[in-house]
Structure formats: structure tokens, C-alpha cells
Motif scaffolding. Structure first.
Motif, mmCIF file in Angstrom:
data_model
loop_
_atom_site.group_PDB
_atom_site.id
_atom_site.type_symbol
_atom_site.label_atom_id
_atom_site.label_comp_id
_atom_site.label_asym_id
_atom_site.label_seq_id
_atom_site.Cartn_x
_atom_site.Cartn_y
_atom_site.Cartn_z
ATOM 1 N N LEU A 157 0.831 -1.193 -0.027
ATOM 2 C CA LEU A 157 -0.108 0.119 -0.097
ATOM 3 C C LEU A 157 1.011 1.200 0.074
ATOM 4 O O LEU A 157 0.408 2.399 -0.633
ATOM 5 C CB LEU A 157 -1.017 0.134 1.222
ATOM 6 C CG LEU A 157 -2.130 -1.119 1.391
ATOM 7 C CD1 LEU A 157 -2.729 -0.837 2.514
ATOM 8 C CD2 LEU A 157 -2.970 -0.819 -0.011
ATOM 9 N N THR A 158 1.979 1.115 0.691
ATOM 10 C CA THR A 158 2.733 2.338 0.786
ATOM 11 C C THR A 158 3.533 2.676 -0.597
ATOM 12 O O THR A 158 3.232 3.982 -0.985
ATOM 13 C CB THR A 158 3.933 2.116 1.704
ATOM 14 O OG1 THR A 158 3.524 1.808 3.051
ATOM 15 C CG2 THR A 158 4.993 3.263 1.803
ATOM 16 N N TYR A 159 3.984 1.793 -1.388
ATOM 17 C CA TYR A 159 4.643 2.194 -2.540
ATOM 18 C C TYR A 159 3.794 2.046 -3.757
ATOM 19 O O TYR A 159 4.027 2.830 -4.623
ATOM 20 C CB TYR A 159 5.746 1.167 -2.582
ATOM 21 C CG TYR A 159 6.924 1.692 -1.488
ATOM 22 C CD1 TYR A 159 7.933 2.824 -1.869
ATOM 23 C CD2 TYR A 159 7.117 1.189 -0.145
ATOM 24 C CE1 TYR A 159 8.676 3.319 -0.855
ATOM 25 C CE2 TYR A 159 7.769 1.866 0.754
ATOM 26 C CZ TYR A 159 8.583 2.784 0.306
ATOM 27 O OH TYR A 159 9.499 3.266 1.285
ATOM 28 N N ASP A 164 5.799 3.139 -7.118
ATOM 29 C CA ASP A 164 6.847 2.591 -6.928
ATOM 30 C C ASP A 164 6.842 1.058 -6.382
ATOM 31 O O ASP A 164 5.700 0.667 -6.279
ATOM 32 C CB ASP A 164 7.636 3.383 -6.302
ATOM 33 C CG ASP A 164 9.218 3.108 -6.342
ATOM 34 O OD1 ASP A 164 9.638 2.184 -7.185
ATOM 35 O OD2 ASP A 164 10.017 3.494 -5.473
ATOM 36 N N ALA A 165 7.787 0.322 -6.908
ATOM 37 C CA ALA A 165 7.692 -1.041 -6.314
ATOM 38 C C ALA A 165 7.796 -1.056 -4.866
ATOM 39 O O ALA A 165 8.408 -0.169 -4.291
ATOM 40 C CB ALA A 165 8.985 -1.865 -6.834
ATOM 41 N N PRO A 166 7.262 -1.884 -4.148
ATOM 42 C CA PRO A 166 6.479 -3.136 -4.574
ATOM 43 C C PRO A 166 5.067 -3.015 -4.773
ATOM 44 O O PRO A 166 4.397 -2.186 -3.871
ATOM 45 C CB PRO A 166 6.945 -3.833 -3.196
ATOM 46 C CG PRO A 166 6.728 -3.281 -2.122
ATOM 47 C CD PRO A 166 7.462 -1.957 -2.584
ATOM 48 N N ARG A 169 3.019 -8.958 -3.278
ATOM 49 C CA ARG A 169 3.820 -9.705 -2.482
ATOM 50 C C ARG A 169 5.297 -10.199 -2.867
ATOM 51 O O ARG A 169 6.357 -10.365 -2.187
ATOM 52 C CB ARG A 169 3.208 -10.865 -1.665
ATOM 53 C CG ARG A 169 2.157 -10.291 -0.837
ATOM 54 C CD ARG A 169 0.905 -11.263 -0.228
ATOM 55 N NE ARG A 169 0.432 -10.887 1.059
ATOM 56 C CZ ARG A 169 -0.677 -10.246 1.177
ATOM 57 N NH1 ARG A 169 -1.108 -9.330 0.188
ATOM 58 N NH2 ARG A 169 -1.139 -9.688 2.231
ATOM 59 N N MET A 170 5.346 -10.773 -4.159
ATOM 60 C CA MET A 170 6.331 -11.217 -4.705
ATOM 61 C C MET A 170 7.458 -9.972 -4.900
ATOM 62 O O MET A 170 8.591 -10.514 -4.540
ATOM 63 C CB MET A 170 5.997 -11.482 -6.337
ATOM 64 C CG MET A 170 5.061 -12.716 -6.535
ATOM 65 S SD MET A 170 4.693 -13.170 -8.090
ATOM 66 C CE MET A 170 3.706 -11.838 -8.555
ATOM 67 N N ALA A 171 7.140 -8.840 -5.038
ATOM 68 C CA ALA A 171 7.963 -7.667 -5.295
ATOM 69 C C ALA A 171 8.599 -7.590 -3.682
ATOM 70 O O ALA A 171 9.762 -7.227 -3.504
ATOM 71 C CB ALA A 171 7.558 -6.791 -5.917
#
Length: 382
Positions: A157-159, A164-166, A169-171
Motif C-alpha cells: 500500500l505504501t509504495y 513505485d515497487a513493491p 507480495r512477490m516484489a
């Protein structure tokens, strides 16, 4: 100073209970724990009048002093949201020990806590164990004990809001792996250089900060609620042979058999809260009891300021009400918390050689109507 005429719940490795005994404090350290009465007492010694001595309570996961009470945004220093990997930031640089919450912690008998960065970043920064008494954080510091990693919803949620990534969950897992692999290679290059300035790799502060985690000198604390995030944390920890702790572990009760197989250590909390986001849908106050019944080491936390730190004993009481064994409930905020945090050589028990962090109670410390009659931190009555 001696404290005599007391019952002592030592919470040491033998979990001894001394029905009538005394404790001696010398230069801030416990110098004697004995049954019976001391041979002589002085005016400075304390007659406990039958009260019970416990170790000072330990809250193993907080953001104490990072969000100053009553200030708002200007006082919020727990998330550095400028980039997803901030391994290099040191939590002690953000803690405000004058925050009123430290006083509330002391009044509740909480004499030591772990202060962690927030969970916005997959790699968030160092975690410190600090005493709750003092004016200057450098003098309150027990030590740097961990590195914060965050799985799941919060980094996403932040990025994603920042484009921006992630995004996934994979990132999140990928960013953590990338940082650890980079630190591994950096460490190997430093070792190959064997002190030669010419051969040394370019200084990398983030990798330097991660080397103690890779060497097992400090623990990896994984923020994880959902079962799949818990397993991803374990997967990464096993890949890099990290000494790890599962923080929150909200879905732990669903996968307790698997966590027992892994011999995981779990920090449960906040207990007094609502299901405020999707990954906390399975929140239950029975979590700690279910995990403990499977032989898993369990500590209780408030996640202050999510739940105010003075409610740590109440949080343990609610876990006991919902199935956690009473003695395990006391252990979850004393000796087991110290063991999981890696600071049991300093705090968590009433034992010779440990810091004189003690509480005296007339009643049950898990009773909501009971407060400590006396709190001692580092040998000082506070």
C-alpha cells in the motif's frame, strides 16, 4: 539495597518460586536471590511486607518514542517512506525518551522494550532494546538486537500509492532477497580484501547494516499477519540461515502445527484491537494460547502506539482469558520475551548477575484492577 519479606517469582530457567525470600541489589545489578531473611537490614533496605517480586515486564515489539504523544505528524518518526530498503537507518536516532508514554510504561511495570521501525518498508532498519527509564537514549540502550523486515499489505500500500515497487507480495520478497544477496556478496568481498584498502569494495552502508543479521549476531524480525506471508518470511529466513522472529503472526492459530514443526518464535499482538485491515481478518485473542499449546515460544506485545504500552499486562491477561496458560502469560511478558529478544542475559528474570529491573505487587499483575506497588529499574526505585 535489600528487598526482604517477599515472595519471589524468579522466572529463571528453573521457573523457581521462593515463598519467602529476599533480593539484594548492588550497583544496579541483582547480587543475591535467597530464601529466608537476610542476616542484617539497614534503613535503606525495603520490607516487602509479603508482596510478590516479579522481573520488570518486557514489551518485545513497540514503536515507543517514535510517535510522540499529542503531537501528530510532526512527532511521527517510525516510517522512512523515501525508499523500500532502509536497512541503514538506526532506530535510536528517532526515539524521543521524553515522550510521556515512557512514564506510562514505567507505571505499568514495563521496564524494558524493543523499539522497531514501522512496517512501510520491506527492509525497514535496526531494532533496539531500551530501558523505559532515563532522559538520554544512549544511556537507556540495552543494545541493537534486530533488523525489521515487513511482509504483505503495508509495503504494498505504501509504495503502490507512490507508483513505485513493491506492488505485489512477490516484489516485497524480491526486495528483501535482493538486499540480503547484495549484503552477502559485499561481506564476501570485504573478507577477500583481508583489510587491504586497495581491494576493499566501495562502502555500502545498507549492506554493512545487514551483515550482523546474516552472521546471526542479531535477529530478523518479520512483520507478518497472513499465513502465506508468515511462510514467505520463514522461506527467506531459511534461505539465508537467519535467526528469525515472527511479529504479529495473526494467522498463527490456523497454521500452528506447521509453526511447531519449524520451532518458530512468535510475538503476538496487538491483542486489544479491531480487524482494521484485510490481512487481520482472522484475528483472535485465542491465538497465543493455541500457539503455546503446540509447544511454540510465545511473547505478547502491544505494538505501541497501536495499543498504549501501559496495557501490556492487560494484553497478557486477555490472552490468558482466551486459553493461554496463566504461567505462560506471565512468561510472555518477562522471561520468554527476553529469550525471544536475545536479551535474557540482561533482563527477564530475578537472577543473580542480571539488571535489577523489578516490580512488586500486592495482587495479581494480570488483574485489571491491580497496579505495581513499586517499580525498580537498574536498581533505582522509579
Amino acid at each position: 539495597m535489600k528487598i526482604y519479606n517477599v515472595k519471589i517469582k524468579t522466572m529463571d530457567s528453573d521457573r523457581r518460586v521462593i515463598e519467602n525470600g529476599w533480593v539484594e541489589i548492588t550497583d544496579g545489578i541483582i547480587s543475591a536471590v535467597e530464601s529466608g531473611s537476610p542476616e542484617a537490614v539497614t534503613a535503606e533496605d525495603i520490607n516487602g511486607n509479603g508482596r510478590t517480586v516479579y522481573p520488570g515486564f518486557i514489551d518485545i515489539h513497540t514503536h515507543l518514542g517514535l510517535s510522540t504523544s499529542g503531537v501528530g505528524m510532526e512527532g511521527e518518526d517510525f516510517n522512512e517512506e523515501s525508499e523500500p530498503c532502509t536497512a541503514h537507518i538506526r532506530i535510536v536516532d528517532g526515539i524521543n525518551p521524553i515522550d510521556y508514554s515512557f512514564e506510562l510504561a514505567r507505571k505499568a511495570g514495563v521496564t524494558c522494550c524493543l523499539v522497531s521501525p514501522g512496517s512501510a518498508n520491506p527492509v525497514a532498519g535496526s531494532i533496539a532494546a531500551v530501558k523505559t527509564y532515563g532522559k538520554r537514549i544512549d544511556k537507556m540502550l540495552v543494545g541493537t538486537v534486530g533488523m525489521k523486515f515487513s511482509m504483505g499489505e503495508n509495503p504494498k500500500l505504501t509504495y503502490s500509492d507512490k507508483e513505485d515497487a513493491p506492488y505485489t507480495r512477490m516484489a516485497v520478497a524480491g526486495i528483501i532477497r535482493e538486499a540480503l544477496i547484495k549484503a552477502q556478496k559485499y561481506g564476501e568481498a570485504v573478507e577477500r580484501a583481508m583489510g587491504s584498502e586497495e581491494d576493499m569494495p566501495e562502502f555500502d552502508m545498507k549492506s554493512e547494516a545487514l551483515l550482523p543479521v546474516l552472521r546471526g549476531e542479531v535477529k530478523a524480525h518479520f512483520h507478518c499477519h497472513r499465513a502465506d506471508d508468515i511462510f514467505t518470511a520463514i522461506r527467506i529466513a531459511k534461505e539465508f540461515e537467519l535467526d528469525y522472529v515472527l511479529i504479529h503472526c495473526t494467522d498463527g492459530h490456523i497454521i500452528a502445527d506447521e509453526l511447531a514443526e519449524e520451532e518458530a518464535s512468535c510475538v503476538i499482538g496487538p491483542v486489544i484491537c479491531d480487524r482494521c485491515k484485510p490481512e487481520m481478518a482472522n484475528l483472535t485473542p485465542a491465538n497465543a494460547g493455541i500457539l503455546s499449546s503446540h509447544g511454540i515460544k510465545v511473547a505478547i506485545c502491544t505494538d505501541h502506539a497501536e495499543v498504549p504500552i501501559e496495557y501490556l499486562p492487560l494484553s497478557a491477561a486477555i490472552a490468558v482469558k482466551n486459553g493461554l496458560d496463566y504461567e505462560k502469560g506471565i512468561e510472555a511478558i518477562t522471561c520468554t520475551a527476553a529469550e525471544i529478544a536475545g536479551i535474557s542475559d540482561r533482563v527477564g528474570s530475578v537472577k543473580t548477575g542480571l539488571d535489577a529491573d523489578l516490580t512488586l505487587f500486592s495482587g495479581d499483575p494480570l488483574d485489571v484492577m491491580v497496579s505495581p506497588d513499586m517499580v525498580i529499574c537498574g536498581g533505582k526505585i522509579i
